[in-house]
Design an enzyme around this catalytic site. Sequence first.
Site, PDB file in Angstrom:
ATOM      1  N   HIS A  67       0.777  -1.173   0.073  1.00 56.98           N
ATOM      2  CA  HIS A  67       0.015  -0.036   0.035  1.00 56.98           C
ATOM      3  C   HIS A  67       0.802   1.147   0.150  1.00 56.98           C
ATOM      4  CE1 HIS A  67       0.641  -0.738   4.086  1.00 56.98           C
ATOM      5  NE2 HIS A  67       0.531   0.585   4.602  1.00 56.98           N
ATOM      6  N   HIS A  69       1.460   3.766   2.007  1.00 55.05           N
ATOM      7  CA  HIS A  69       1.991   4.630   3.322  1.00 55.05           C
ATOM      8  C   HIS A  69       3.611   4.601   3.200  1.00 55.05           C
ATOM      9  CE1 HIS A  69      -1.587   4.068   6.122  1.00 55.05           C
ATOM     10  NE2 HIS A  69      -1.746   5.122   5.384  1.00 55.05           N
ATOM     11  N   HIS A  72       6.186   1.774   4.015  1.00 55.40           N
ATOM     12  CA  HIS A  72       5.895   0.754   2.991  1.00 55.40           C
ATOM     13  C   HIS A  72       6.278   0.864   1.673  1.00 55.40           C
ATOM     14  CE1 HIS A  72       3.587  -1.941   6.047  1.00 55.40           C
ATOM     15  NE2 HIS A  72       3.083  -0.727   6.423  1.00 55.40           N
ATOM     16  N   HIS A 155      -7.594  -1.357   5.694  1.00 49.72           N
ATOM     17  CA  HIS A 155      -6.518  -0.413   6.045  1.00 49.72           C
ATOM     18  C   HIS A 155      -6.679   0.858   5.378  1.00 49.72           C
ATOM     19  CE1 HIS A 155      -2.910   0.633   8.093  1.00 49.72           C
ATOM     20  NE2 HIS A 155      -2.179   0.729   6.880  1.00 49.72           N
ATOM     21  N   ASP A 176      -0.239  -4.064   6.051  1.00 51.50           N
ATOM     22  CA  ASP A 176      -1.110  -3.809   7.137  1.00 51.50           C
ATOM     23  C   ASP A 176      -2.603  -4.006   6.612  1.00 51.50           C
ATOM     24  OD1 ASP A 176       1.173  -2.805   8.138  1.00 51.50           O
ATOM     25  OD2 ASP A 176       0.717  -0.563   7.569  1.00 51.50           O
ATOM     26  N   GLU A 201       1.480  -8.583   9.942  1.00 49.84           N
ATOM     27  CA  GLU A 201       1.857  -7.211  10.719  1.00 49.84           C
ATOM     28  C   GLU A 201       1.289  -7.602  12.331  1.00 49.84           C
ATOM     29  OE1 GLU A 201      -0.566  -4.038  12.112  1.00 49.84           O
ATOM     30  OE2 GLU A 201      -1.954  -4.125  10.324  1.00 49.84           O
ATOM     31  N   HIS A 414       6.508  -5.434  12.034  1.00 49.29           N
ATOM     32  CA  HIS A 414       5.464  -4.371  12.154  1.00 49.29           C
ATOM     33  C   HIS A 414       4.942  -4.246  13.679  1.00 49.29           C
ATOM     34  CE1 HIS A 414       2.838  -0.848  11.299  1.00 49.29           C
ATOM     35  NE2 HIS A 414       3.753  -0.835   9.968  1.00 49.29           N
TER      36      HIS A 414
END
Length: 640
Positions: A67, A69, A72, A155, A176, A201, A414
Amino acid sequence: MAIECLVLGAGQEVGKSCVVVTINGKRIMFDCGMHMRYTDLRQYPDFSLISDSGDFTSSLSCVIITHFHLDHIGALPYFTQVLGYDGPIYMTYPTKALAPLALEDYRKQTERRGEKEQFTAEHIADCMKKVTAVDLKQTIHVDKDLQIQAYYAGHVLGAAMFYAKVGDAALVYTGDYNMVPDRLLGAAQIDRLQLDLVISESTYATTYRDSKYVQEREFLKAVHKCVASGGKVLIPTNALGRAQELCMLLDDYWERTNLKVPIYFSSGSTIQANLYHRILINWTSQKVKDTHARHNAFDFKNVKSFDRSLINAPGPCVLFASPGMLGGGFSLEVLKQWAPYEENLVMLPGSCSTGTVGSKLMSAKIPTQIKLDENVKIDVRCQIYKLAFSAHTDAKGIMDLVKFLSPKHVLLVHGEKPKMAALKEKIQSELGIECCYPANNETVTIPSTHHIEAGVSDAFLQSCLAPNFKFWKTNVGSDERTPPLLQVYDDRVSQGILTLQNPRVISQNELRDVLGLENHLVKFDHCCSAAYDSEISNAASDWLPSTSQRNSLLQLLFGIVSRDFPDCIMHDCQKGIQVGSFVASMCSREECPSGNADALHFRCTWSATDEELAWKVISLVKNVKLSSASLDSFRVLMDF
C-alpha cells in the site's frame, strides 16, 4: 527447500517495512519502506544485505508493494532510481495512483526543512513508470515458476495482502490490514489457502479495541468539547487514508449538529486524494458503494483548504495536517504555535514510531517540553488525545486471520518487541502454530512443503481394491428378544511403502523383491489348556485320542470363539480352527509338552501381525470350563 526470510525493516519495530523472502529459488522483496524517525540513509533498509555487488535487478525476482504509506513504499524511488533496481514491481491500481501523492508530499516536506533530498520529483515519476498494477485475485505469473495474487486488506484504499507460490511452497505477506470494516473501507478478505508461512503485521499485538461506535463517539465528543470552548483541534494525519475516514465522520457530525466551526485540509495532495477516492469507489466499504448513486461520500460540505496565514487566526477550528507522526512538515509547524495553549487539542494517530514527536507526546505528562534539537523546544500545555480507532487490526483480528489461514508457521513484523513476544506465545499455545519475530537484518529459515510425484505398482492398486469387511452387531430397540442387527462395513485401507530412488508406492509383499532379500516369516507358538471337571476325568481318556471326538470339541470351540469375534472370518481346517493367521489345534496326550492330565491342551500358532488377536483367543480358550453335560453333547454329535 526451505523458505528464507531476511527482515530488512519492521523487525521488532514499526517503520520501514521490508522483508526479502527466498522461496524455491525465487527472491521477492515485500514492501520497500522508510523510517520516519530519521532524515539520513538510516531511514532506509540496509539494501547491501541483498547484494554485495549492488546488482539488485538480478538479485530479486520482483518487488511487491502492499500500500501507499511511506513506511511501506517510501524507499522505492531511492531503490529504483538511485540504486538502480530495474526489475518487476507490483502493486494494486489504487496504490499506483495514490503512491506518487504520498511520495511527493514527503519530498516537499523534506525540501521545506532544508534537508538533503534522497530522491527527486523526476525519480518518483520514473519509478512509477516501472510499476505493474494488479487487480484483486488476479493471478500474475512473474515467470514460469513464480505466481502472485492480491487480496483485499482494508486498512487504506488499495491495500492488499499478497499470496506468493513457487512450486509446492506458498506464503502470504499481509502488509497492514484491518479485520473489521469502517466508514471508508471493508474488512480484509482472503481465500482459505494451503500455506507454509504467513508474515503478519503485529502493530496492536496485545490490544483489544472497543466497538467502532464507541471509538467514534469518544472522538466526536472530544472534538466538540474543544471547539465549543473556543479551542483549536490539530489532527496530524497523512493526506491519504485516515484523513478521508475522519473527514467523513466529522462532516456527517457537523451536518447533524449544525456546527459552523471550519474544518480544514492543509495539503493539496489531500484534495487530490479525495478525487481518487471518488474515482476508486469500488475499493471502499459496502455502505459507501450502496449510497454512491445518490450521494458521494467524499463530497465534504464542511471541509475546505487551509491557508497558512490562518495559523494564528482567532476562533476555533479543526485542522488536518501532515505528516501523521509529527516528524516534521506542516503538522509540526502548527504544533509549535498551538501546543502552548491549554484550550487547544492535539488528536494523535493510533500508533507512532518510537522517537517521533508524536510518540513523545503520547508518553508525556502535560505540561511538558518536547525537545526537537539542541536549539528548539516546544512548550506543551494543550490537551493530548490518542485516537482509539485505527486502520490496523487488533490482537483478536490477528488471531482470527492466523486461525483461518492455519499456516505451518507465522512470522511477525511491524510491532513492538515485548508485545510481539506475548502474541507469539498466544499463537503457539492456542493455535499450535510455530511463530517467530526476528529483528532487523536477521534471517530466519522456515521449512516448506515439497511434493513428490510417485507411481504405484499393480500389486498396490490391487490391494486397494480388495474388500476389507468388518461386521458389527447392534441392538435394535429396547426389546431384548429382538435379535441384534448385523452391520457390514467395507473400509478399504491399504498400507504401502514409498521408494524414493525411483518414487513409487509398492505393496509390502513387493519390498522383498525390490531390496533383493529372502522372505523370513516369524511365527509364535504357544500351548494353552481348556480345563474340565473331575466328573469327566476318567471318561475323557476313552475318547480324547479319537479324531472324530477331537473334531467335535473343535466345533464347540469354534462356536465359542465365533461369538466373541463376529467380525473375523473363521475357518475349519484339518488340524484345528483358524482366525486370520492364528491356528489352534488339539494336542494328543502323548504329544502334549505340558504333561497335565487334567486339561485339554491346544497348540496355538500365529504370525506377528496377529499378536493382539492371538492373545484374545488364547484368553478365551483358557476360560472355557468343560463339564459332563458338554461331554454328552459331544457324544451325541458323534453318534449322529
